[in-house]
Every structure is written in structure tokens, then in C-alpha cells.
Design a protein around this motif. Structure first.
Motif, PDB file in Angstrom:
ATOM      1  N   GLY A 166      72.840   9.117  11.671  1.00 38.00           N
ATOM      2  CA  GLY A 166      74.284   8.932  11.681  1.00 38.00           C
ATOM      3  C   GLY A 166      75.087  10.213  11.786  1.00 38.00           C
ATOM      4  O   GLY A 166      76.309  10.154  11.918  1.00 38.00           O
ATOM      5  N   LEU A 167      74.434  11.376  11.734  1.00 38.08           N
ATOM      6  CA  LEU A 167      75.193  12.622  11.871  1.00 38.08           C
ATOM      7  C   LEU A 167      75.805  12.713  13.259  1.00 38.08           C
ATOM      8  O   LEU A 167      75.229  12.251  14.246  1.00 38.08           O
ATOM      9  N   GLU A 168      76.978  13.319  13.330  1.00 37.43           N
ATOM     10  CA  GLU A 168      77.668  13.548  14.609  1.00 37.43           C
ATOM     11  C   GLU A 168      77.657  15.039  14.898  1.00 37.43           C
ATOM     12  O   GLU A 168      77.988  15.841  14.016  1.00 37.43           O
ATOM     13  N   ILE A 169      77.262  15.385  16.105  1.00 39.44           N
ATOM     14  CA  ILE A 169      77.236  16.784  16.519  1.00 39.44           C
ATOM     15  C   ILE A 169      77.961  16.936  17.848  1.00 39.44           C
ATOM     16  O   ILE A 169      78.217  15.953  18.541  1.00 39.44           O
ATOM     17  N   ILE A 170      78.257  18.164  18.180  1.00 43.71           N
ATOM     18  CA  ILE A 170      78.748  18.492  19.517  1.00 43.71           C
ATOM     19  C   ILE A 170      77.623  19.236  20.212  1.00 43.71           C
ATOM     20  O   ILE A 170      77.016  20.149  19.624  1.00 43.71           O
ATOM     21  N   ALA A 171      77.324  18.838  21.436  1.00 41.15           N
ATOM     22  CA  ALA A 171      76.229  19.473  22.165  1.00 41.15           C
ATOM     23  C   ALA A 171      76.535  19.548  23.650  1.00 41.15           C
ATOM     24  O   ALA A 171      77.331  18.768  24.183  1.00 41.15           O
ATOM     25  N   ARG A 172      75.884  20.507  24.287  1.00 40.65           N
ATOM     26  CA  ARG A 172      75.887  20.594  25.747  1.00 40.65           C
ATOM     27  C   ARG A 172      74.640  19.854  26.219  1.00 40.65           C
ATOM     28  O   ARG A 172      73.542  20.109  25.733  1.00 40.65           O
ATOM     29  N   VAL A 173      74.826  18.924  27.133  1.00 43.51           N
ATOM     30  CA  VAL A 173      73.747  18.089  27.632  1.00 43.51           C
ATOM     31  C   VAL A 173      73.252  18.644  28.960  1.00 43.51           C
ATOM     32  O   VAL A 173      74.026  19.190  29.743  1.00 43.51           O
ATOM     33  N   LYS A 174      71.949  18.518  29.189  1.00 43.84           N
ATOM     34  CA  LYS A 174      71.375  18.933  30.466  1.00 43.84           C
ATOM     35  C   LYS A 174      70.594  17.770  31.066  1.00 43.84           C
ATOM     36  O   LYS A 174      70.277  16.797  30.385  1.00 43.84           O
ATOM     37  N   THR A 175      70.313  17.861  32.352  1.00 44.54           N
ATOM     38  CA  THR A 175      69.456  16.891  33.018  1.00 44.54           C
ATOM     39  C   THR A 175      68.150  17.594  33.375  1.00 44.54           C
ATOM     40  O   THR A 175      68.156  18.738  33.846  1.00 44.54           O
ATOM     41  N   VAL A 176      67.048  16.912  33.097  1.00 35.99           N
ATOM     42  CA  VAL A 176      65.714  17.449  33.357  1.00 35.99           C
ATOM     43  C   VAL A 176      64.827  16.322  33.878  1.00 35.99           C
ATOM     44  O   VAL A 176      65.143  15.147  33.699  1.00 35.99           O
ATOM     45  N   LYS A 177      63.709  16.699  34.489  1.00 39.56           N
ATOM     46  CA  LYS A 177      62.711  15.706  34.876  1.00 39.56           C
ATOM     47  C   LYS A 177      61.782  15.463  33.700  1.00 39.56           C
ATOM     48  O   LYS A 177      61.306  16.405  33.082  1.00 39.56           O
ATOM     49  N   ASP A 178      61.524  14.182  33.425  1.00 36.15           N
ATOM     50  CA  ASP A 178      60.571  13.866  32.357  1.00 36.15           C
ATOM     51  C   ASP A 178      59.142  13.912  32.909  1.00 36.15           C
ATOM     52  O   ASP A 178      58.938  14.237  34.085  1.00 36.15           O
ATOM     53  N   GLN A 179      58.152  13.591  32.075  1.00 34.63           N
ATOM     54  CA  GLN A 179      56.754  13.688  32.487  1.00 34.63           C
ATOM     55  C   GLN A 179      56.391  12.720  33.603  1.00 34.63           C
ATOM     56  O   GLN A 179      55.380  12.892  34.273  1.00 34.63           O
ATOM     57  N   ASN A 180      57.253  11.715  33.847  1.00 36.80           N
ATOM     58  CA  ASN A 180      57.013  10.750  34.919  1.00 36.80           C
ATOM     59  C   ASN A 180      57.828  11.053  36.174  1.00 36.80           C
ATOM     60  O   ASN A 180      57.808  10.281  37.117  1.00 36.80           O
ATOM     61  N   GLY A 181      58.563  12.160  36.155  1.00 35.09           N
ATOM     62  CA  GLY A 181      59.347  12.548  37.323  1.00 35.09           C
ATOM     63  C   GLY A 181      60.745  11.973  37.379  1.00 35.09           C
ATOM     64  O   GLY A 181      61.465  12.199  38.352  1.00 35.09           O
ATOM     65  N   TYR A 182      61.156  11.233  36.352  1.00 32.29           N
ATOM     66  CA  TYR A 182      62.504  10.668  36.305  1.00 32.29           C
ATOM     67  C   TYR A 182      63.485  11.707  35.756  1.00 32.29           C
ATOM     68  O   TYR A 182      63.151  12.469  34.854  1.00 32.29           O
ATOM     69  N   MET A 183      64.696  11.698  36.284  1.00 33.35           N
ATOM     70  CA  MET A 183      65.745  12.552  35.734  1.00 33.35           C
ATOM     71  C   MET A 183      66.285  11.895  34.473  1.00 33.35           C
ATOM     72  O   MET A 183      66.615  10.701  34.478  1.00 33.35           O
ATOM     73  N   VAL A 184      66.332  12.674  33.400  1.00 34.90           N
ATOM     74  CA  VAL A 184      66.808  12.187  32.104  1.00 34.90           C
ATOM     75  C   VAL A 184      67.708  13.243  31.485  1.00 34.90           C
ATOM     76  O   VAL A 184      67.714  14.406  31.907  1.00 34.90           O
ATOM     77  N   ASN A 185      68.448  12.838  30.482  1.00 31.30           N
ATOM     78  CA  ASN A 185      69.261  13.789  29.725  1.00 31.30           C
ATOM     79  C   ASN A 185      68.471  14.343  28.554  1.00 31.30           C
ATOM     80  O   ASN A 185      67.551  13.712  28.042  1.00 31.30           O
ATOM     81  N   ASP A 186      68.862  15.542  28.135  1.00 33.35           N
ATOM     82  CA  ASP A 186      68.292  16.186  26.954  1.00 33.35           C
ATOM     83  C   ASP A 186      69.356  17.140  26.403  1.00 33.35           C
ATOM     84  O   ASP A 186      70.369  17.402  27.046  1.00 33.35           O
ATOM     85  N   ILE A 187      69.093  17.659  25.213  1.00 31.17           N
ATOM     86  CA  ILE A 187      69.998  18.635  24.605  1.00 31.17           C
ATOM     87  C   ILE A 187      69.742  19.998  25.219  1.00 31.17           C
ATOM     88  O   ILE A 187      68.603  20.454  25.275  1.00 31.17           O
TER      89      ILE A 187
END
Length: 144
Positions: free
Chosen positions: A117-138
Motif C-alpha cells: 500500500g505504500l505510494e512512491i514516485i518513480a521514473r518508469v522504463k520499458t525493457v524486454k523481459d526474458q520472453n522478448g516482450y516489452m514491459v515496464n519496470d522501475i
């Protein structure tokens, strides 16, 4: 897990945290409540869901991991600890240099449940996951 509507690379956003239970406990490490996950490799981590809490991408979700232990060495644990401290600093609006007793108290977890339930502010990036799909991450947690 592919995200249907990716948050653009570099976007600053408010995120709400949910720890997804992994079923692993190690009371000697203080890991209880079944929140840690153990990988086939033996690495132990938290699986975390981040949900955008406001704005254009409100309710978008993505998952990530926070490393706790790896047989490959201390790097995984160090990065995980830094990420947890960043989460606690951002959610409490305390600077990373703040060494006051209040700041130390706010950085202390009784359980990983305390992060739910904590709320944070973050910059999000897009990366390829282990299956080659583009996903978001911190990319970066924003602290004062």
C-alpha cells in the motif's frame, strides 16, 4: 507478463506497491508471512506489483522483483536493499541523507507486509523481459 498499455520510457508517476506472496519463509532472515519467493536457482526475492495511482496511466500495473539473496554473490542483496530503502524514503518523503531518529524509524520494517500500500514516485522504463516482450519496470525511485 506483457502490459497492454505500456507507460512510456522516462515517465514520472505515482505508484502504489503490492507484494505478491511467493510462499517462502526464512524466519532466521526475518522473512515471514510467505511473502518471499524462491527461484529454481535458489535466489530469493520479493515479487512486487506496481500500480499507477493517478494521471494518464492510472491503474496500469506491472510487476518487478526486489532481490534479497543469491548464491552468485552480494550484488543481488545490495541492489534489493537499496531499492527497499528508496521505496521507504520516497513513501515517507525523507531524503536519503537524513540520519535523524525519525528517518531511521520510518526506514525500519517489521515485515515486508509494511510495504503493501505504500505510494512512491518513480521514473518508469520499458525493457524486454526474458520472453522478448516489452514491459515496464522501475528505472529510478524519486526521493526528496
Amino acid at each position: 507478463m506483457a502490459v497492454s498499455k505500456l507507460i512510456p520510457n522516462g515517465t514520472l508517476t505515482n505508484l502504489r506497491i503490492t507484494i505478491l506472496p511467493g510462499g517462502h519463509d526464512d524466519p532466521s532472515q526475518g522473512w515471514t508471512d510467505g511473502l518471499t519467493t524462491i527461484a529454481k536457482s535458489g535466489a530469493i526475492y520479493l515479487k512486487v506489483q506496481f500500480r499507477v495511482s493517478e494521471g494518464k496511466y492510472s491503474n496500469n500495473k506491472f510487476t518487478s522483483t526486489i532481490g534479497l539473496k543469491s548464491s552468485k554473490g552480494p550484488w543481488w542483496r545490495k541492489k534489493g536493499r537499496e531499492l527497499i530503502i528508496g521505496i521507504l524514503n520516497s513513501s515517507s518523503n525523507i531524503a536519503s541523507q537524513d540520519k535523524s531518529s525519525r528517518a531511521k524509524r520510518l526506514r525500519r520494517l517489521r515485515s515486508f507486509k509494511d510495504m503493501n500500500g505504500l505510494e512512491i514516485i518513480a521514473r518508469v522504463k520499458t525493457v524486454k523481459d526474458q520472453n522478448g516482450y516489452m514491459v515496464n519496470d522501475i528505472d529510478e525511485i524519486i526521493v526528496p
